[in-house]
Design a protein around this motif. Structure first.
Motif, PDB file in Angstrom:
ATOM      1  N   ASP A 280       0.932  -1.185  -0.120  1.00 33.31           N
ATOM      2  CA  ASP A 280      -0.006   0.275  -0.121  1.00 33.31           C
ATOM      3  C   ASP A 280       1.058   1.145  -0.032  1.00 33.31           C
ATOM      4  O   ASP A 280       0.551   2.440  -0.505  1.00 33.31           O
ATOM      5  CB  ASP A 280      -0.943  -0.025   1.180  1.00 33.31           C
ATOM      6  N   PHE A 281       2.051   1.208   0.540  1.00 33.17           N
ATOM      7  CA  PHE A 281       3.043   2.526   0.601  1.00 33.17           C
ATOM      8  C   PHE A 281       4.271   2.161   0.289  1.00 33.17           C
ATOM      9  O   PHE A 281       4.604   2.004  -1.107  1.00 33.17           O
ATOM     10  CB  PHE A 281       3.190   2.793   2.215  1.00 33.17           C
ATOM     11  N   PHE A 282       5.276   1.686   0.897  1.00 38.67           N
ATOM     12  CA  PHE A 282       6.688   1.483   0.388  1.00 38.67           C
ATOM     13  C   PHE A 282       7.065   0.237  -0.326  1.00 38.67           C
ATOM     14  O   PHE A 282       7.891   0.201  -1.112  1.00 38.67           O
ATOM     15  CB  PHE A 282       7.535   1.946   1.559  1.00 38.67           C
ATOM     16  N   ASP A 283       6.054  -0.767  -0.036  1.00 40.61           N
ATOM     17  CA  ASP A 283       6.246  -2.042  -0.896  1.00 40.61           C
ATOM     18  C   ASP A 283       7.825  -2.477  -0.503  1.00 40.61           C
ATOM     19  O   ASP A 283       8.728  -2.680  -1.181  1.00 40.61           O
ATOM     20  CB  ASP A 283       6.254  -2.206  -2.057  1.00 40.61           C
ATOM     21  N   GLY A 284       8.052  -2.485   0.914  1.00 35.98           N
ATOM     22  CA  GLY A 284       9.440  -2.832   1.444  1.00 35.98           C
ATOM     23  C   GLY A 284      10.065  -4.125   1.023  1.00 35.98           C
ATOM     24  O   GLY A 284      11.484  -4.220   0.751  1.00 35.98           O
ATOM     25  N   GLU A 285       9.250  -5.145   0.504  1.00 28.88           N
ATOM     26  CA  GLU A 285       9.964  -6.402  -0.036  1.00 28.88           C
ATOM     27  C   GLU A 285      10.523  -6.165  -1.067  1.00 28.88           C
ATOM     28  O   GLU A 285      11.468  -6.570  -1.437  1.00 28.88           O
ATOM     29  CB  GLU A 285       8.801  -7.426  -0.163  1.00 28.88           C
ATOM     30  N   LYS A 286       9.728  -5.410  -2.103  1.00 27.89           N
ATOM     31  CA  LYS A 286      10.285  -5.290  -3.436  1.00 27.89           C
ATOM     32  C   LYS A 286      11.193  -3.891  -3.550  1.00 27.89           C
ATOM     33  O   LYS A 286      12.274  -3.892  -4.421  1.00 27.89           O
ATOM     34  CB  LYS A 286       9.025  -4.810  -4.387  1.00 27.89           C
ATOM     35  N   TYR A 287      10.670  -2.978  -2.503  1.00 24.33           N
ATOM     36  CA  TYR A 287      11.949  -1.589  -2.725  1.00 24.33           C
ATOM     37  C   TYR A 287      12.536  -1.573  -1.186  1.00 24.33           C
ATOM     38  O   TYR A 287      11.796  -0.748  -0.569  1.00 24.33           O
ATOM     39  CB  TYR A 287      10.919  -0.410  -3.200  1.00 24.33           C
ATOM     40  N   PRO A 288      13.469  -2.154  -0.925  1.00 29.17           N
ATOM     41  CA  PRO A 288      13.655  -2.115   0.401  1.00 29.17           C
ATOM     42  C   PRO A 288      14.452  -1.007   1.113  1.00 29.17           C
ATOM     43  O   PRO A 288      14.669  -0.590   2.303  1.00 29.17           O
ATOM     44  CB  PRO A 288      14.600  -3.247   0.630  1.00 29.17           C
ATOM     45  N   LYS A 289      14.911  -0.051   0.212  1.00 27.62           N
ATOM     46  CA  LYS A 289      15.601   1.291   0.305  1.00 27.62           C
ATOM     47  C   LYS A 289      15.106   2.316  -0.350  1.00 27.62           C
ATOM     48  O   LYS A 289      14.529   2.451  -1.361  1.00 27.62           O
ATOM     49  CB  LYS A 289      17.107   1.287   0.267  1.00 27.62           C
ATOM     50  N   ILE A 290      15.167   3.619   0.567  1.00 34.50           N
ATOM     51  CA  ILE A 290      14.930   4.834  -0.023  1.00 34.50           C
ATOM     52  C   ILE A 290      16.425   5.501  -0.093  1.00 34.50           C
ATOM     53  O   ILE A 290      17.132   5.133   0.806  1.00 34.50           O
ATOM     54  CB  ILE A 290      14.218   5.707   0.947  1.00 34.50           C
ATOM     55  N   THR A 291      16.587   6.081  -1.256  1.00 36.90           N
ATOM     56  CA  THR A 291      18.113   6.503  -1.548  1.00 36.90           C
ATOM     57  C   THR A 291      18.174   8.039  -1.781  1.00 36.90           C
ATOM     58  O   THR A 291      17.208   8.596  -2.477  1.00 36.90           O
ATOM     59  CB  THR A 291      18.885   6.042  -2.586  1.00 36.90           C
ATOM     60  N   PHE A 292      19.160   8.766  -1.255  1.00 39.26           N
ATOM     61  CA  PHE A 292      19.453  10.177  -1.667  1.00 39.26           C
ATOM     62  C   PHE A 292      20.889  10.180  -2.250  1.00 39.26           C
ATOM     63  O   PHE A 292      21.766   9.672  -1.507  1.00 39.26           O
ATOM     64  CB  PHE A 292      19.228  11.037  -0.416  1.00 39.26           C
ATOM     65  N   LYS A 293      21.148  10.894  -3.196  1.00 42.74           N
ATOM     66  CA  LYS A 293      22.586  11.252  -3.585  1.00 42.74           C
ATOM     67  C   LYS A 293      22.527  12.681  -3.944  1.00 42.74           C
ATOM     68  O   LYS A 293      21.856  13.064  -5.062  1.00 42.74           O
ATOM     69  CB  LYS A 293      23.160  10.281  -4.729  1.00 42.74           C
ATOM     70  N   SER A 294      23.470  13.402  -3.345  1.00 41.88           N
ATOM     71  CA  SER A 294      23.423  14.849  -3.734  1.00 41.88           C
ATOM     72  C   SER A 294      24.250  15.064  -5.157  1.00 41.88           C
ATOM     73  O   SER A 294      25.279  14.134  -5.564  1.00 41.88           O
ATOM     74  CB  SER A 294      24.490  15.682  -2.713  1.00 41.88           C
ATOM     75  N   THR A 295      23.794  16.118  -5.972  1.00 45.07           N
ATOM     76  CA  THR A 295      24.135  16.339  -7.338  1.00 45.07           C
ATOM     77  C   THR A 295      24.626  17.966  -7.247  1.00 45.07           C
ATOM     78  O   THR A 295      25.501  18.324  -8.192  1.00 45.07           O
ATOM     79  CB  THR A 295      22.920  16.429  -8.171  1.00 45.07           C
ATOM     80  N   ASN A 296      24.160  18.747  -6.472  1.00 47.89           N
ATOM     81  CA  ASN A 296      24.543  20.124  -6.251  1.00 47.89           C
ATOM     82  C   ASN A 296      24.500  20.718  -4.773  1.00 47.89           C
ATOM     83  O   ASN A 296      23.591  20.546  -4.199  1.00 47.89           O
ATOM     84  CB  ASN A 296      23.783  21.061  -7.346  1.00 47.89           C
ATOM     85  N   ILE A 297      25.340  21.403  -4.307  1.00 44.92           N
ATOM     86  CA  ILE A 297      25.412  22.198  -3.080  1.00 44.92           C
ATOM     87  C   ILE A 297      25.765  23.654  -3.257  1.00 44.92           C
ATOM     88  O   ILE A 297      27.037  23.756  -3.426  1.00 44.92           O
ATOM     89  CB  ILE A 297      26.218  21.334  -2.128  1.00 44.92           C
TER      90      ILE A 297
END
Length: 174
Positions: free
Chosen positions: A73-90
């Protein structure tokens, strides 16, 4: 570039969402990793920053709600176990930064900007350098495929669209 380690006992990654149109639910990700590389943490403009939040570690102080958030219903943790972030500009202005990067939730990647504040530098009792930061951004969860909701009898919906993501970091030399 130097690597920096997160002091996990003095750091957190959390979120806030409107509940039933009248209050807020807060939660954290108890398990996460972060890679921070920078020559000098007093100037993040050349830093490389990335995070992984483990969906299985979501904690809102309600086991039923946590299990629902982990479900399809929300994150579907079995299929998508992680949230990721990667900086591109600061970019920097005084002691604040705009840390822009790619946020991926459920295979949907969007550019987001964290308003980030450098809280200062000190030495802990063991003589180790300590740097403090706090960052916040707001996303529309529906843009990342988090669309489950329930209509309320009195009007409105159970879960708000806007999610605030808050990051509190204390960093030490790796």
């Amino acid at each position: 570039m130097a690597k920096w380690a997160i002091d996990r006992s003095h750091s957190s990654i959390g979120f806030t969402v409107k509940h039933m149109m009248v209050s807020k639910v807060k939660g954290v990700f108890d398990s996460y990793t972060a890679d921070v590389e920078a020559e000098d943490l007093t100037d993040l403009t050349s830093a490389n920053i990335s995070f992984d939040f483990d969906i299985a570690s979501i904690n809102t102080r309600s086991e039923d709600r946590d299990n629902h958030l982990k479900s399809a219903d929300f994150f579907d943790g079995e299929k998508y176990p992680k949230i990721t972030f990667k900086s591109t500009n600061i970019t920097k202005s005084d002691d604040t930064y705009k840390v822009t990067g790619d946020l991926t939730i459920k295979d949907v990647t969007k550019s987001v900007t964290f308003d980030t504040e450098f809280n200062g530098k000190g030495k802990n009792p063991w003589g180790v350098d300590v740097y403090g930061f706090e960052a916040e951004t707001k996303i529309n969860r529906e843009e990342f495929g988090l669309t489950w909701n329930a209509a309320l009898e009195t009007g409105g919906v159970l879960v708000g669209k806007d999610i605030k993501i808050q990051v509190e970091l204390e960093l030490n030399p790796a």
